[in-house]
Design a protein around this motif. Structure first.
Motif, PDB file in Angstrom:
ATOM      1  N   HIS A 156       0.816  -1.209   0.000  1.00 15.17           N
ATOM      2  CA  HIS A 156       0.000   0.000   0.000  1.00 15.17           C
ATOM      3  C   HIS A 156       0.854   1.265   0.000  1.00 15.17           C
ATOM      4  O   HIS A 156       0.499   2.259  -0.657  1.00 15.17           O
ATOM      5  CB  HIS A 156      -0.933  -0.016   1.209  1.00 15.17           C
ATOM      6  N   VAL A 157       1.973   1.244   0.705  1.00 21.03           N
ATOM      7  CA  VAL A 157       2.870   2.403   0.657  1.00 21.03           C
ATOM      8  C   VAL A 157       3.424   2.568  -0.753  1.00 21.03           C
ATOM      9  O   VAL A 157       3.650   3.681  -1.230  1.00 21.03           O
ATOM     10  CB  VAL A 157       4.014   2.254   1.692  1.00 21.03           C
ATOM     11  N   ASN A 158       3.635   1.438  -1.443  1.00 15.51           N
ATOM     12  CA  ASN A 158       4.105   1.500  -2.833  1.00 15.51           C
ATOM     13  C   ASN A 158       3.074   2.194  -3.729  1.00 15.51           C
ATOM     14  O   ASN A 158       3.423   2.951  -4.637  1.00 15.51           O
ATOM     15  CB  ASN A 158       4.380   0.085  -3.347  1.00 15.51           C
ATOM     16  N   ILE A 159       1.765   1.974  -3.453  1.00 14.94           N
ATOM     17  CA  ILE A 159       0.707   2.675  -4.203  1.00 14.94           C
ATOM     18  C   ILE A 159       0.807   4.169  -3.964  1.00 14.94           C
ATOM     19  O   ILE A 159       0.700   4.977  -4.892  1.00 14.94           O
ATOM     20  CB  ILE A 159      -0.680   2.137  -3.781  1.00 14.94           C
ATOM     21  N   ILE A 160       1.033   4.569  -2.702  1.00 14.98           N
ATOM     22  CA  ILE A 160       1.178   5.988  -2.386  1.00 14.98           C
ATOM     23  C   ILE A 160       2.354   6.579  -3.148  1.00 14.98           C
ATOM     24  O   ILE A 160       2.274   7.663  -3.750  1.00 14.98           O
ATOM     25  CB  ILE A 160       1.376   6.166  -0.858  1.00 14.98           C
ATOM     26  N   GLU A 161       3.489   5.848  -3.186  1.00 18.79           N
ATOM     27  CA  GLU A 161       4.687   6.342  -3.868  1.00 18.79           C
ATOM     28  C   GLU A 161       4.445   6.479  -5.364  1.00 18.79           C
ATOM     29  O   GLU A 161       4.847   7.463  -5.985  1.00 18.79           O
ATOM     30  CB  GLU A 161       5.848   5.388  -3.580  1.00 18.79           C
ATOM     31  N   GLN A 162       3.745   5.518  -5.981  1.00 20.43           N
ATOM     32  CA  GLN A 162       3.477   5.581  -7.417  1.00 20.43           C
ATOM     33  C   GLN A 162       2.534   6.732  -7.757  1.00 20.43           C
ATOM     34  O   GLN A 162       2.746   7.458  -8.734  1.00 20.43           O
ATOM     35  CB  GLN A 162       2.885   4.256  -7.902  1.00 20.43           C
ATOM     36  N   LYS A 209      11.610  -4.015  -7.647  1.00 18.74           N
ATOM     37  CA  LYS A 209      12.907  -3.714  -7.024  1.00 18.74           C
ATOM     38  C   LYS A 209      12.976  -4.298  -5.619  1.00 18.74           C
ATOM     39  O   LYS A 209      13.933  -4.994  -5.267  1.00 18.74           O
ATOM     40  CB  LYS A 209      13.106  -2.199  -6.984  1.00 18.74           C
ATOM     41  N   HIS A 210      11.940  -4.058  -4.819  1.00 17.57           N
ATOM     42  CA  HIS A 210      11.967  -4.546  -3.436  1.00 17.57           C
ATOM     43  C   HIS A 210      11.869  -6.061  -3.389  1.00 17.57           C
ATOM     44  O   HIS A 210      12.498  -6.704  -2.544  1.00 17.57           O
ATOM     45  CB  HIS A 210      10.817  -3.915  -2.642  1.00 17.57           C
ATOM     46  N   ARG A 211      11.111  -6.657  -4.330  1.00 20.52           N
ATOM     47  CA  ARG A 211      11.020  -8.114  -4.348  1.00 20.52           C
ATOM     48  C   ARG A 211      12.364  -8.733  -4.679  1.00 20.52           C
ATOM     49  O   ARG A 211      12.761  -9.752  -4.089  1.00 20.52           O
ATOM     50  CB  ARG A 211       9.970  -8.531  -5.389  1.00 20.52           C
ATOM     51  N   SER A 212      13.110  -8.121  -5.622  1.00 19.42           N
ATOM     52  CA  SER A 212      14.415  -8.667  -5.996  1.00 19.42           C
ATOM     53  C   SER A 212      15.411  -8.546  -4.849  1.00 19.42           C
ATOM     54  O   SER A 212      16.238  -9.428  -4.643  1.00 19.42           O
ATOM     55  CB  SER A 212      14.951  -7.951  -7.242  1.00 19.42           C
ATOM     56  N   LEU A 213      15.337  -7.438  -4.078  1.00 22.70           N
ATOM     57  CA  LEU A 213      16.243  -7.285  -2.939  1.00 22.70           C
ATOM     58  C   LEU A 213      15.871  -8.250  -1.816  1.00 22.70           C
ATOM     59  O   LEU A 213      16.742  -8.816  -1.150  1.00 22.70           O
ATOM     60  CB  LEU A 213      16.209  -5.838  -2.439  1.00 22.70           C
TER      61      LEU A 213
END
Length: 809
Positions: A379-385, A683-687
């Motif tokens: 959900h924070v990723n939605i805010i960032e996008q 990106k976060h999934r790969s890390l």
């Protein structure tokens, strides 16, 4: 800047204010519609986050239940194993007693072991033989009937301690016997169950409890609800608290869930779960604020975005009022107003971007937090996008102002053209795949390799055209075609290219074709217009015009559209050298031994970029075209570092990282993930999968070198600039020292000369290593060759080698 044209005819000048008012009204209306949509999206997102938080709390109960289940299962297996021994099956207590006492000490989990005959008489390791009888105990009756079972806690008749009986039947060795010949049980204290239940927490003032099959508390922080020798525990099925009674009913009936209800006078969440091994249930009581307080950050973001929306609408109307007043003045006043408006838009864009950058910064900080659960990261990723999209809209307005005020300049640089185009293609392929349409890339076979162009602005142009084509195409395909229409003569170094974007989308009407390149003009369906400001094509066309060309378009309703433009692009002369220069002192190598780097990517253009950049610096670069091939090479070579793409055939980057991290001999290898994916989640999934760093495409050389320095602990060697006189002096010094060196055979000298003429310094370094291994007499000569190769000056190397070539003739 949106320029007010003072040379407008009286009739056009009369219509201009109303048209400008309509533009502002449309933009303000669009902002309002987007805001309303954002509000409902916020509500939906909030509900989803609350659901995820409730699930997270329920997982804590599941963790405790699973731990209890596992512990009981192990104890049950131990009891069944002992019951099958010949010692226990003998039912001879004098024989079994020393054996069972030894097992109690060995296992150290049981309070006692007990042997019972079919009539209910029993002996155990605490009191030995006894005259008491357990014929009325439920666990004994089930065991003598042939069933394994775990009892509710009870007060032991022989010890007076609260115990749990794990019972199993004892079977005879005789095949003819169909009934148990006795019952065997291991008794454990309630302490282990209490320890697990009491460890369950979800924030301050939360607590857990467990109930048996009758609704009585096995473990509870309120001692009044627990059984004692004098008084059995009250059943929660019969207490006056209606809510607690309802939860007890659900737990006894083997239900599970999480509910918000009033407990002890305050609102609390109660998560409850039945056990499978025993007829018990576990529950966790959580104060409401422990869960819902985590939504406060989302509420704050919504409040800030609402404030920004109100501010933007207010600004739009202020700009409209400002223009209306300025249109009443003379030409000089209008020109002054234009200048003031440009500054106003720039300043207002700055004022809007300042809080927006704060929002994006906070979102990115949260995304990097290891303590943030996966659901909340989503959900924070939605805010960032969403914040990034709003920032793009603001930057579009500022870009248009800079272009029209002639303050935007092009900044060309050397670039590897195939990999640059491939990065754009990968981004568009991801977007097209999301819509379920086909994306076709048709490059010319004779595309230039190295060109001199403004990468940022050309990327902006191509992504705008391709993005529009994908947006307005719901079925069929989008085709991206690059043709070389004019090859440069030998004395000229410029390529003429034609870029064409075709789609099978909705098409554009003839009336709209004349308006698509105007600022704030949007055509097509209303639902598609809400996705932008109408500035994309206006900015794109003006950027192409700044590059010395123009955009052409043809379209047919229901058939699709085609956009194309032609560019004359100079050829770059020395891309690798300019790419790795980076600063006044150019990197030419590194100290220490040779490092091997594995490059895994299914596109040769991307592999070529890495290879051409790193081999001249002295790295050994090995290439693989997919994850499966990369894994096999990694196991065989054990490279020092791996650079991998994410989207690949046969085995993608995520699977490759997972296999690498689970292969013992290479599980600690450094991994840099390089991808054109536009999703921050990738990106976060790969890390999280095990990558050490992320490098977005197209690759920036300074970022690549910084990451190599960090993960390989490199010390760079920089090229020292020398005047021509110093070069000549260095060559003379080398000539004077050459008499002391022992050269290899003429054939080897000629091979090294050929490599130097091709600029293959990495191969020369390998020859130096090979000579040292061949014979120690070649060590001084190899050292001299190595030093000259790391200066990247082929003239010095060739002059040096030619001395020995002439001597050996």
């Amino acid at each position: 800047m949106i320029r007010v044209n003072s040379s407008l005819s009286p009739s056009n000048r009369k219509n201009y204010p109303s048209r400008n008012l309509l533009i502002r009204f449309i933009l303000g209306g669009t902002t309002l519609v987007v805001s309303i949509s954002a509000y409902f999206s916020y509500q939906a997102t909030r509900d989803m986050m609350l659901k995820d938080l409730r699930q997270s709390a329920f997982l804590e109960v599941q963790r405790g239940g699973a731990e209890i289940e596992e512990w009981l299962h192990v104890r049950q297996v131990e009891v069944q194993t002992l019951a099958n021994t010949s010692t226990v099956r003998s039912l001879n207590w004098p024989v079994a007693e020393p054996y069972l006492k030894a097992e109690v000490k060995r296992i150290n989990e049981f309070f006692l072991f007990q042997l019972a005959t079919p009539d209910g008489s029993y002996s155990n390791t605490k009191v030995g033989r006894t005259n008491k009888n357990i014929r009325d105990r439920d666990y004994f009756q089930k065991a003598i009937a042939g069933k394994n079972n775990i009892s509710d806690p009870f007060i032991s008749r022989s010890t007076g301690i609260s115990l749990i009986a794990i019972s199993t039947p004892i079977w005879s060795n005789s095949a003819s016997s169909s009934s148990p010949i006795g019952a065997f049980q291991g008794n454990v204290k309630v302490d282990r169950i209490a320890e697990v239940v009491n460890s369950l927490h979800y924030g301050a003032n939360s607590y857990a409890f467990a109930l048996n099959s009758q609704g009585q508390a096995i473990v509870h922080p309120n001692s009044a609800l627990m059984s004692t020798v004098e008084k059995p525990a009250p059943s929660l099925l019969k207490i006056a608290d209606r809510n607690l009674n309802a939860i007890a009913q659900r737990m006894v009936h083997k239900q599970q869930g999480i509910e918000l209800m009033e407990i002890d006078g305050t609102k609390k969440y109660v998560a409850y779960l039945p056990l499978q091994a025993a007829n018990w249930s576990v529950a966790l009581v959580i104060p409401r604020q422990n869960i819902e307080s985590r939504l406060q950050f989302l509420d704050l973001i919504a409040l800030i975005v609402s404030g920004l929306t109100v501010t933007m609408i207010t600004v739009l109307w202020q700009v409209q009022a400002f223009e209306q007043a300025e249109l009443k003045k003379s030409k000089t006043a209008a020109d002054t107003a234009n200048h003031a408006k440009s500054e106003f838009l720039a300043n207002m864009s700055h004022e809007l971007r300042t809080p927006l950058n704060g929002i994006l910064g906070c979102a990115q900080i949260l995304l990097r937090s290891p303590a943030l659960p996966n659901q909340e990261q989503y959900h924070v990723n939605i805010i960032e996008q969403c914040g990034s999209h709003l920032l793009t809209l603001i930057n579009d307005i500022l870009d248009l102002s800079k272009i029209e005020a002639k303050k935007l300049e092009l900044h060309p640089d050397d670039v590897h053209f195939p990999s640059f185009i491939q990065g754009i293609v990968e981004i568009c392929q991801i977007r097209a795949k999301q819509k379920g349409i086909l994306f076709v890339y048709k490059p010319a076979n004779n595309l230039p390799t190295l060109v001199y162009v403004d990468v940022k602005r050309l990327r902006q142009v191509l992504l705008n055209l391709l993005g529009n084509a994908i947006k307005f195409t719901d079925e069929g395909q989008v085709t991206f075609n690059i043709e070389v229409i004019d090859q440069p003569p030998s004395d000229q170094q410029k390529h003429r290219l034609r870029c064409t974007v075709e789609d099978t989308g909705i098409g554009i009407t003839p009336a709209d074709l004349s308006k698509i390149f105007l600022p704030f003009e949007q055509v097509g369906e209303k639902k598609r217009q809400a996705e932008g400001t109408g500035l994309g094509l206006a900015i794109t066309r003006q950027l192409v015009q700044m590059m010395g060309s123009d955009i052409h378009v043809k379209s047919q309703i229901g058939q699709g559209s085609s956009f194309w433009f032609e560019l004359e692009i100079p050829e770059a002369t020395d891309w690798v050298q300019s790419a790795i220069a980076g600063s006044e002192n150019q990197i030419i190598g590194f100290e220490g031994s040779l490092y091997t780097i594995l490059m895994v990517d299914d596109h040769w253009e991307n592999r070529t970029v890495i290879t051409n950049l790193l081999q001249p610096l002295g790295f050994n670069v090995v290439e693989a075209s997919n994850g499966k091939e990369g894994l096999e090479i990694a196991i065989a070579l054990k490279p020092d570092l791996i650079i991998t793409d994410l989207l690949m055939p046969e085995m993608d980057g995520f699977e490759l990282i997972e296999h690498l991290r689970h292969t013992p001999e290479i599980q600690n290898v450094k991994i840099i993930v390089s991808s054109a994916s536009v999703f921050e989640a990738d990106k976060h999934r790969s890390l999280q999968a095990g990558g050490n760093a992320f490098l977005s495409k197209p690759i920036h050389v300074d970022e690549l070198l910084d990451q190599l320095k960090q993960y390989l602990n490199l010390v760079w060697i920089y090229k020292q600039s020398q005047p021509d006189e110093e070069k000549a002096k260095a060559a003379t010094t080398a000539n004077s020292q050459s008499a002391q060196l022992t050269p290899p055979s003429p054939q080897v000298l000629q091979e090294i000369v050929t490599l130097a003429s091709k600029g293959n310094f990495n191969a020369i370094l390998k020859w130096a290593d090979k000579l040292e291994e061949t014979d120690t007499k070649f060590v001084p000569f190899a050292n001299e060759i190595r030093q000259l190769a790391r200066q990247f000056d082929e003239d010095l190397i060739i002059n040096f080698l030619n001395q020995y070539a002439m001597k050996t003739l």
